[in-house]
Design an enzyme around this catalytic site. Structure first.
Site, PDB file in Angstrom:
ATOM      1  N   SER A  39      -0.705  -5.941 -13.242  1.00 33.09           N
ATOM      2  CA  SER A  39      -1.548  -6.008 -12.063  1.00 33.09           C
ATOM      3  C   SER A  39      -2.525  -7.145 -12.086  1.00 33.09           C
ATOM      4  CB  SER A  39      -2.341  -4.712 -11.969  1.00 33.09           C
ATOM      5  OG  SER A  39      -3.053  -4.515 -13.168  1.00 33.09           O
TER       6      SER A  39
ATOM      7  N   ARG B 184      -0.047 -17.006  -0.953  1.00 32.29           N
ATOM      8  CA  ARG B 184      -0.862 -15.947  -0.340  1.00 32.29           C
ATOM      9  C   ARG B 184      -2.094 -15.643  -1.193  1.00 32.29           C
ATOM     10  NH1 ARG B 184      -2.900 -10.649  -1.837  1.00 32.29           N
ATOM     11  NH2 ARG B 184      -3.145  -9.446   0.080  1.00 32.29           N
ATOM     12  N   VAL B 185      -3.222 -15.494  -0.539  1.00 32.98           N
ATOM     13  CA  VAL B 185      -4.472 -15.099  -1.195  1.00 32.98           C
ATOM     14  C   VAL B 185      -4.998 -13.860  -0.486  1.00 32.98           C
ATOM     15  CG1 VAL B 185      -6.880 -15.771  -1.570  1.00 32.98           C
ATOM     16  CG2 VAL B 185      -5.042 -17.434  -1.940  1.00 32.98           C
ATOM     17  N   GLY B 186      -5.474 -12.896  -1.236  1.00 35.55           N
ATOM     18  CA  GLY B 186      -5.971 -11.658  -0.639  1.00 35.55           C
ATOM     19  C   GLY B 186      -7.479 -11.634  -0.513  1.00 35.55           C
ATOM     20  N   ASP B 187      -8.012 -10.446  -0.494  1.00 39.65           N
ATOM     21  CA  ASP B 187      -9.462 -10.264  -0.340  1.00 39.65           C
ATOM     22  C   ASP B 187     -10.229 -10.464  -1.642  1.00 39.65           C
ATOM     23  OD1 ASP B 187      -8.084  -7.917  -1.300  1.00 39.65           O
ATOM     24  OD2 ASP B 187     -10.006  -6.880  -1.193  1.00 39.65           O
TER      25      ASP B 187
ATOM     26  N   GLY C 183      -5.327  -6.410   1.005  1.00 40.40           N
ATOM     27  CA  GLY C 183      -6.425  -7.350   1.183  1.00 40.40           C
ATOM     28  C   GLY C 183      -6.584  -7.860   2.599  1.00 40.40           C
TER      29      GLY C 183
ATOM     30  N   THR D 191      -5.534  -4.098  -8.758  1.00 39.41           N
ATOM     31  CA  THR D 191      -6.744  -4.906  -8.869  1.00 39.41           C
ATOM     32  C   THR D 191      -7.705  -4.126  -9.742  1.00 39.41           C
ATOM     33  OG1 THR D 191      -6.568  -5.870  -6.671  1.00 39.41           O
ATOM     34  CG2 THR D 191      -8.774  -5.677  -7.513  1.00 39.41           C
TER      35      THR D 191
ATOM     36  N   THR E 168     -10.257  -2.525  -2.997  1.00 44.62           N
ATOM     37  CA  THR E 168      -8.886  -2.638  -3.487  1.00 44.62           C
ATOM     38  C   THR E 168      -7.950  -2.209  -2.361  1.00 44.62           C
ATOM     39  OG1 THR E 168      -7.369  -2.018  -5.266  1.00 44.62           O
ATOM     40  CG2 THR E 168      -8.844  -0.301  -4.460  1.00 44.62           C
ATOM     41  N   GLY E 169      -6.692  -2.562  -2.501  1.00 44.40           N
ATOM     42  CA  GLY E 169      -5.725  -2.207  -1.478  1.00 44.40           C
ATOM     43  C   GLY E 169      -5.236  -3.434  -0.729  1.00 44.40           C
TER      44      GLY E 169
ATOM     45  N   THR F 208      -7.410  -9.888  -9.871  1.00 46.27           N
ATOM     46  CA  THR F 208      -6.116  -9.326  -9.447  1.00 46.27           C
ATOM     47  C   THR F 208      -5.016 -10.368  -9.527  1.00 46.27           C
ATOM     48  OG1 THR F 208      -5.011  -8.104  -7.663  1.00 46.27           O
ATOM     49  CG2 THR F 208      -6.378  -9.942  -6.992  1.00 46.27           C
TER      50      THR F 208
HETATM   51  C1  SD4 Z   1      -4.948  -8.043  -2.660  1.00 44.19           C
HETATM   52  N1  SD4 Z   1      -6.656  -6.362  -2.748  1.00 44.19           N
HETATM   53  O1  SD4 Z   1      -4.523  -9.066  -3.186  1.00 44.19           O
HETATM   54  C2  SD4 Z   1      -5.630  -7.020  -3.522  1.00 44.19           C
HETATM   55  C3  SD4 Z   1      -4.610  -6.099  -4.079  1.00 44.19           C
HETATM   56  C4  SD4 Z   1      -5.134  -4.847  -4.656  1.00 44.19           C
HETATM   57  O2  SD4 Z   1      -4.788  -2.942  -5.850  1.00 44.19           O
HETATM   58  O3  SD4 Z   1      -6.245  -4.461  -4.523  1.00 44.19           O
HETATM   59  N2  SD4 Z   1      -4.334  -4.088  -5.341  1.00 44.19           N
HETATM   60  O4  SD4 Z   1      -4.782  -7.779  -1.475  1.00 44.19           O
END
Ligand code: SD4
Length: 332
Positions: free
Chosen positions: A89, A219-222, A245, A191, A242-243, A209
């Site tokens: 992860s 790709r870039v998340g939150d 993004g 994450t 988390t989750g 993460t």
């Molecule tokens: C994302 N928020 O890259 C992260 C992924 C994540 O548990 O939180 N996974 O979107």
């Protein structure tokens, strides 16, 4: 299994990318002590983190009990998970993007409201530490990609191959099952986000993460976005997300939670309100994705809330390091 897998189909508008969803994973034995119960007056120091990461919170608490500050605690706590090759992860062993590249996002924020972040970092295990160097050793907040890697190496970080055999096998299996088509596939979200208050009552936070497994390259998340994946205001409190993004970014989730606490909401109420902003959007597809928040306020009260079941928070306070099952929105 200590982590959850969100598995199902959900298309990401515009890129035709399928990202994961429904929860079929599992959590450790939930504590009866629901996060929705208001915290009793807290004694410091205190550490909370997303998911079941007791080794990480234990490390952070060790730092705090030795008189270390909250910034050192969250960095060193997150490093435990980054170095853990079994956790597919974060850091080494993280699941790659759909081209087989492990790309990391991380950020850190201190009691002064200073912050550092890296996005799309490759070949460096401790992304959170590079983020800290960005904060402390540059006039910038964010470094990306090759520039971030070069910066890390200039600071003495050693490049290494982050794709472990296990993650490579998982990726190869994914390619077969998904036929490498960008619509339907299986994704794992993972994450670690960590918040700490030290003996001086000062707050810091960090988030690290490998992002969505099998994401589109680039790709870039939150998680590295200050205000979305993490926000700290030492006068008020802090939040980490988390989750999925994309949904956190669209609502600037962590900043929102801190601002709600500023307006008088408890950490629990603020997390619930931030989740409600996501699920109550017109045409929200929330049944097919997960978002979870954890938060702490200046008094040391904590909260956590998610869209779906199985989100949890690890909390270390008063000598007790425990997993607390989070309350959640979608009950039916
Ligand atoms: C994302 N928020 O890259 C992260 C992924 C994540 O548990 O939180 N996974 O979107």
């Amino acid at each position: 299994m200590k982590r959850r897998h969100f598995i199902k189909n959900a298309s990401l508008t515009g890129v035709g990318l399928a990202v994961g969803s429904a929860l079929v994973g599992c959590a450790e034995t939930p504590s009866e002590d629901k996060a929705s119960i208001a915290a009793s007056p807290a004694s410091l120091p205190l550490v909370i983190a997303t998911w079941h990461v007791m080794d990480a919170t234990a490390k952070a608490m060790e730092v705090l009990q030795a008189g270390g500050n909250a910034l050192d605690a969250v960095e060193q706590g997150c490093m435990v998970e980054e170095a853990n090759e079994k956790g597919q992860s974060v850091g080494k062993g993280g699941l790659p993007d759909r081209d087989g590249n492990v790309t990391l996002d991380a950020c850190i924020m201190n009691k002064h409201g200073n912050c550092g972040s890296v996005v799309y970092l490759q070949n460096i295990t401790h992304a959170v530490s590079v983020a800290r160097k960005v904060m402390e050793d540059t006039p910038h907040v964010m470094l990306a990609g090759e520039g971030a890697k070069q910066f890390a190496m200039s600071k003495g970080f050693q490049p290494e191959d982050l794709l472990t055999e296990a993650s490579k096998e998982a990726w190869e299996k994914w390619k077969v099952e998904a036929k490498y088509k960008p619509i339907i596939n299986i994704e794992n979200h993972d994450t670690i986000g960590m918040l700490a208050i030290d003996n001086n009552g000062d707050i810091s936070g960090a988030c690290t993460t490998s992002g969505l497994a099998y994401k589109l390259g680039g790709r870039v998340g939150d998680s590295p976005i200050i205000g979305s994946g993490l926000f700290v205001d030492n006068e008020i409190g802090a939040c980490v997300a988390t989750g999925l993004g994309e949904e956190v970014v669209k609502t600037v989730g962590s900043f929102l939670v801190v601002e709600l606490m500023r307006q008088g909401k408890s950490p629990q109420e603020a997390c619930e309100e931030a989740i409600s902003r996501i699920v109550n959007k017109p045409n929200s597809d929330y049944k097919n994705f997960q978002v979870g928040y954890i938060a702490v306020n200046k008094k040391g009260e904590t909260g956590s809330y998610a869209i779906h079941q199985w989100f949890s928070m690890t909390k270390f306070q008063n000598g007790v390091n425990e997993q607390i099952q989070s309350d959640y929105y979608h009950k039916s």
